[in-house]
Design an enzyme around this catalytic site. Structure first.
Site, PDB file in Angstrom:
ATOM      1  N   LYS A 164      19.384 -19.640 143.587  1.00 49.91           N
ATOM      2  CA  LYS A 164      18.172 -20.275 144.130  1.00 49.91           C
ATOM      3  C   LYS A 164      18.304 -21.787 144.306  1.00 49.91           C
ATOM      4  O   LYS A 164      18.832 -22.247 145.291  1.00 49.91           O
ATOM      5  CB  LYS A 164      16.967 -19.929 143.255  1.00 49.91           C
ATOM      6  N   GLU A 179      -7.078 -10.462 169.385  1.00 48.96           N
ATOM      7  CA  GLU A 179      -7.190 -11.792 169.993  1.00 48.96           C
ATOM      8  C   GLU A 179      -5.833 -12.454 170.166  1.00 48.96           C
ATOM      9  O   GLU A 179      -5.694 -13.403 170.913  1.00 48.96           O
ATOM     10  CB  GLU A 179      -8.082 -12.707 169.141  1.00 48.96           C
ATOM     11  N   GLU A 222     -16.174  -3.874 171.979  1.00 49.56           N
ATOM     12  CA  GLU A 222     -16.273  -5.189 172.624  1.00 49.56           C
ATOM     13  C   GLU A 222     -17.722  -5.359 173.072  1.00 49.56           C
ATOM     14  O   GLU A 222     -18.401  -4.373 173.380  1.00 49.56           O
ATOM     15  CB  GLU A 222     -15.354  -5.284 173.846  1.00 49.56           C
ATOM     16  N   ARG A 253      18.943  -7.141 144.763  1.00 46.48           N
ATOM     17  CA  ARG A 253      18.867  -5.900 145.551  1.00 46.48           C
ATOM     18  C   ARG A 253      20.211  -5.264 145.894  1.00 46.48           C
ATOM     19  O   ARG A 253      20.240  -4.291 146.636  1.00 46.48           O
ATOM     20  CB  ARG A 253      18.152  -6.195 146.868  1.00 46.48           C
ATOM     21  N   PHE A 306      13.706  -8.334 137.037  1.00 45.52           N
ATOM     22  CA  PHE A 306      14.143  -8.317 138.435  1.00 45.52           C
ATOM     23  C   PHE A 306      15.467  -9.060 138.523  1.00 45.52           C
ATOM     24  O   PHE A 306      15.586 -10.191 138.045  1.00 45.52           O
ATOM     25  CB  PHE A 306      13.119  -8.990 139.364  1.00 45.52           C
ATOM     26  N   ASP A 365      19.946 -14.057 133.005  1.00 48.81           N
ATOM     27  CA  ASP A 365      19.733 -14.277 134.439  1.00 48.81           C
ATOM     28  C   ASP A 365      18.808 -15.489 134.604  1.00 48.81           C
ATOM     29  O   ASP A 365      17.605 -15.400 134.415  1.00 48.81           O
ATOM     30  CB  ASP A 365      19.104 -13.010 135.046  1.00 48.81           C
TER      31      ASP A 365
HETATM   32  N1  PLP Z   1      17.513 -12.690 139.596  1.00 50.75           N
HETATM   33  C1  PLP Z   1      16.302 -13.219 139.512  1.00 50.75           C
HETATM   34  C2  PLP Z   1      15.720 -13.543 138.166  1.00 50.75           C
HETATM   35  C3  PLP Z   1      15.568 -13.477 140.665  1.00 50.75           C
HETATM   36  O1  PLP Z   1      14.338 -13.992 140.573  1.00 50.75           O
HETATM   37  C4  PLP Z   1      16.147 -13.153 141.904  1.00 50.75           C
HETATM   38  C5  PLP Z   1      15.399 -13.379 143.161  1.00 50.75           C
HETATM   39  O2  PLP Z   1      14.219 -13.561 143.205  1.00 50.75           O
HETATM   40  C6  PLP Z   1      17.424 -12.607 141.943  1.00 50.75           C
HETATM   41  C7  PLP Z   1      18.093 -12.377 140.773  1.00 50.75           C
HETATM   42  C8  PLP Z   1      18.058 -12.248 143.272  1.00 50.75           C
HETATM   43  O3  PLP Z   1      18.412 -13.396 143.952  1.00 50.75           O
HETATM   44  P1  PLP Z   1      18.781 -13.353 145.525  1.00 50.75           P
HETATM   45  O4  PLP Z   1      17.517 -13.043 146.252  1.00 50.75           O
HETATM   46  O5  PLP Z   1      19.337 -14.710 145.813  1.00 50.75           O
HETATM   47  O6  PLP Z   1      19.790 -12.277 145.705  1.00 50.75           O
END
Ligand code: PLP
Length: 799
Positions: free
Chosen positions: A256, A556, A579, A145, A142, A227
């Site tokens: 982060k 509720e 109800e 985005r 990951f 990364d």
């Molecule tokens: N790279 C890794 C390994 C991540 O865990 C994340 C986010 O969870 C990102 C990139 C993307 O970071 P951001 O949400 O700050 O764009």
């Protein structure tokens, strides 16, 4: 029915605002967090949570750090913005500091604003430096985005809706050197990996793989991008995960935790990248990148990480947690993995119900894919807090399958001795299973907004009773009786109950033929009766129209999100609202509702002077409201509670700060059928203007009443008479989901369900099992007769 305290009502209206105006792309949890300190968070109601999510791995140094607040305040007064096109002292200090923290060879940096931006930039720099397009990423990786980062991210559902993506980016198996070797060719610019895959399930890279991967990249002239967005800043027990492997990549991404919670991304650039000579002015940039405000926060954060030995702390606590988790003997656990305080517990089932059960116990954790629970606490978490969170996790994993817990194992009447004992009074197996269903439903806590564990359990369990199940986009349980295809298009019978309850746990027991527990009356009893009756019809088959039972969320909570989500989806032949009316009565109508908030602010004056204070103005407004209601009731014959206009003063407060004084008030109206909310609002606005008071309205719901002459009412009358019961009819002074769907679905609607509504929301809430069984028998007759009816013209047109 809804009972709102002033506080929850206010919070609900804020939640509703976020729901209304936010994009919809987040799967939100039902908590409103307003404060944090260290590894603790508090919600708007003052409930405390242990944070094992750290804002997705951001809050490494903990929440509420005074040092960060002070650094930000000081820098904000000096200089906030200053792009990299000019020099800046704070940025210079940060760059020097970063250079000291990096593996040798990584001595230059590009500063940006997020993890995705860092990865995006690293991909661009790799292409720029090598003049080649190819990027090799890994399965389950990951990286964010934005388009480049997204193209390198593996999860299909994130990528596919946005195709076509950036070309020449491919994925190979993680920890598989041979696959990588095969994938590298003369067009490859870089290999991109995480050393611990965070989002992808907490998979730790094998040291031999990493060593050989680095060698391969060197040999083939390919750059290595690591990364460390999630693994960096002390998370894995070293400042960088690279340090565990003695690795010196060509590009390294951080984000982060780097700036104590403020948005910042960093790309560290190695010698091969710099030596390419291609990172020339204009090739990349960012307006906010390297701004002095965030740089000041990052400097302070790096100081804290070093001063408090947070990386070492993560190593020690992570080791402790891994040992405890590995020792858990639960059939649910497939594997426990992690490095430092980046921990994953892989289950043999979906983790969502367990995350929700954790949240109910006050622990905020994360998923990493569908079946891994990820713990990512602030590195400052105390041992006691961590142990408490682990205790909660152990408890829910070891208790799974017990009453009240999300089940993974087969759940049968026999598997639950308390239920079987309680029903062994000559009841048939079918009745035993029906009481078991009710017992289970009441045992699983499901406060408004936290219905997921119950919904998931029902979705897994009900197919055994012959019903088809699914969950819709807001979390409603949808249970249908299977019908022949030629019947499926006809207007359905919709049974709309709700799964949520008000707070207040009551131990679930069966005493003297009564089932005690929160929600037994409002409204799990009615919903269980709906499901049980539908299951009886499913067993029999041969229906002429579909039957849909909906277990809705958030009735509720007054937001009624569940009912609102289905109102346009169906055009029912007839609808039953779940109800408690008592098994021998049906409810035909509910009053409406309007919440009014008023606020008056005045300059302070001398208290002995003749002028009206803000508090007096608010009190006078309430008095006007009260008198108006008295007059309205005299004029409109509102002597019965159902016909009366009833305002209630819920709160009135005042205060002053030496310059201004203020007063606020909240009024809750119960609206009768004859009172138009629109006209009432106009009147209130007029009085408010006269009193120089600002008013706003929320929670508006019109009163609704169905006639007695419908085929649905006829079906109930016939069913009860056939059982020698004299039917009764009721109207209620509260609101229900009938107010939401009635105006759209029309007159073929009643509310029905076993239980004494006076026990709603009380510590004594219980349901007599005999009444529950009677309601199921009546419902079975009603549904049978309606499901066999031949529709009149136009009644079955498809939606
Ligand atoms: N790279 C890794 C390994 C991540 O865990 C994340 C986010 O969870 C990102 C990139 C993307 O970071 P951001 O949400 O700050 O764009």
């Amino acid at each position: 029915m809804s009972a709102l305290s002033g506080l929850t009502a206010l919070s609900e209206s804020l939640l509703e605002q976020e729901r209304l105006y936010s994009s919809g792309v987040y799967n939100k949890r039902p908590v409103e967090i307003v404060r944090g300190e260290g590894a603790l968070l508090w919600d708007v109601q003052g409930r405390c949570y242990i944070d094992c999510a750290a804002g997705h791995g951001v809050a490494n140094i903990g929440h509420g750090r005074a040092e960060i607040a002070a650094a930000l305040a000081a820098q904000a007064q000096r200089l906030i913005t200053c792009p990299e096109s000019v020099y800046n002292d704070v940025r210079a200090r940060l760059l020097e500091r970063l250079a000291q923290l990096m593996p040798s060879g990584l001595q230059r940096f590009f500063l940006c604003n997020s993890g995705a931006e860092a990865v995006e930039g690293a991909i661009k720099f790799a292409r720029l430096a090598t003049g080649r397009p190819g990027i090799i990423a890994t399965l389950r990786g990951f990286h964010g985005r934005t388009f480049g980062a997204l193209s390198a991210t593996w999860e299909r559902s994130y990528r596919e809706p946005f195709a076509p993506l950036v070309p020449e980016i491919r994925h190979v198996r993680y920890n598989d050197l041979a696959a990588l070797e095969r994938a590298i060719d003369d067009q490859t610019a870089a290999v991109l990996i995480e050393l611990v895959q965070g989002e992808g399930g907490v998979h730790v890279a094998d040291p031999v793989y990493v060593r050989e991967l680095a060698r391969l990249c060197q040999e083939r002239g390919v750059l290595l991008i690591v990364d460390e967005v999630q693994t960096g800043c002390g998370r894995t027990g070293r400042f960088l995960a690279c340090e565990h492997y003695g690795l010196q990549p060509d590009l390294l991404c951080l984000a982060k935790g780097i700036a104590g919670g403020l948005p910042m991304g960093v790309i560290a650039l190695g010698e091969r990248v710099i030596a390419s000579g291609r990172l020339t002015p204009g090739t990349h940039g960012s307006t906010f990148g390297g701004n002095p405000l965030v740089c000041a926060a990052a400097l302070e954060t790096l100081d804290i990480i070093e001063r408090e030995g947070l990386a070492e702390r993560a190593a020690r606590l992570g080791q402790h947690a891994l040992q405890r988790l590995s020792a858990l003997q639960s059939p649910l656990i497939r594997e426990v993995r992690g490095l430092g305080l980046l921990l994953g517990v892989e289950l043999r089932t979906r983790v969502q119900p367990y995350l929700e059960a954790l949240l109910e116990r006050g622990v905020l954790a994360l998923p990493a894919g569908p079946n891994v629970i990820r713990l990512l606490p602030p590195l400052v978490i105390s041992e006691e807090q961590l142990d408490h969170a682990l205790d909660c996790l152990a408890e829910i994993l070891l208790q799974a399958g017990q009453p009240g817990q999300p089940a993974v194992t087969e759940v049968t009447a026999e598997s639950h001795p308390a239920g079987s004992e309680a029903i062994s009074g000559g009841a048939s197996a079918e009745q035993g299973a029906e009481i078991e269903l009710l017992y289970r439903m009441v045992s699983i806590p499901s406060l408004s907004g936290q219905e997921r564990p119950l919904a998931t359990w029902l979705a897994e369990y009900l197919p055994r009773l012959g019903l088809r199940t699914s969950l819709d986009e807001v979390g409603n349980l949808i249970a249908t009786v299977p019908v022949d295809p030629e019947v499926a298009g006809r207007a359905p019978l919709v049974l709309l109950g709700h799964m949520d309850t008000v707070p207040g746990a009551i131990p679930v027991t069966i005493r003297e033929g009564k089932l005690y527990g929160r929600g037994a009356v409002d409204a799990k009893g009615p919903l269980a009766a709906f499901l049980a009756a539908a299951a009886r019809l499913a067993k029999r088959g041969g229906l002429q129209r579909p039957i849909v039972v909906i277990g809705a969320v958030e009735e509720e909570a007054a937001t009624s999100r569940g009912a609102r989500a289905v109102v346009d989806r169906y055009r029912p032949y007839a609808c039953l609202i779940g109800e408690p009316s008592g098994s021998r009565a049906v409810t035909l109508g509910y009053k409406g509702r309007l919440l009014v908030d008023g606020r008056v602010v005045r300059p302070c004056g001398h208290s002995a002077g003749p002028r009206q204070t803000a508090a007096e103005a608010a009190a006078a407004f309430w008095e006007r409201v009260r008198l108006h209601a008295e007059e309205w009731n005299r004029e409109h014959g509102g002597s019965s509670p159902f016909a009366a206009l009833q305002p209630v003063l819920r709160s009135i407060e005042s205060g002053q700060d030496g310059l201004h004084e203020w007063a606020t008030l909240r009024i809750g109206y119960r609206l009768p059928l004859a009172c138009s909310a629109r006209e009432l609002r106009a009147e209130l606005e007029r009085w408010a203007a006269e009193a120089e008071l600002a008013v706003s309205f929320s929670g508006e719901e019109a009163a609704f009443q169905a006639p007695r002459t419908t085929r649905l009412v006829r079906a109930f009358v016939q069913a009860m008479r056939a059982m020698e019961i004299q039917p009764a009819f009721k109207v209620k002074t509260g609101t229900s989901d009938m107010n939401v769907v009635g105006p759209v679905w029309g007159p073929e609607i009643v509310a029905y369900g076993p239980g004494d509504a006076r026990l709603d929301h009380t510590p004594e809430e219980h349901l007599a099992l005999e009444e529950y069984m009677e309601a199921i028998a009546i419902l079975e007759r009603v549904l049978t007769s309606l499901a066999q009816e031949v529709a009149g013209r136009g009644e079955d047109e498809e939606r």
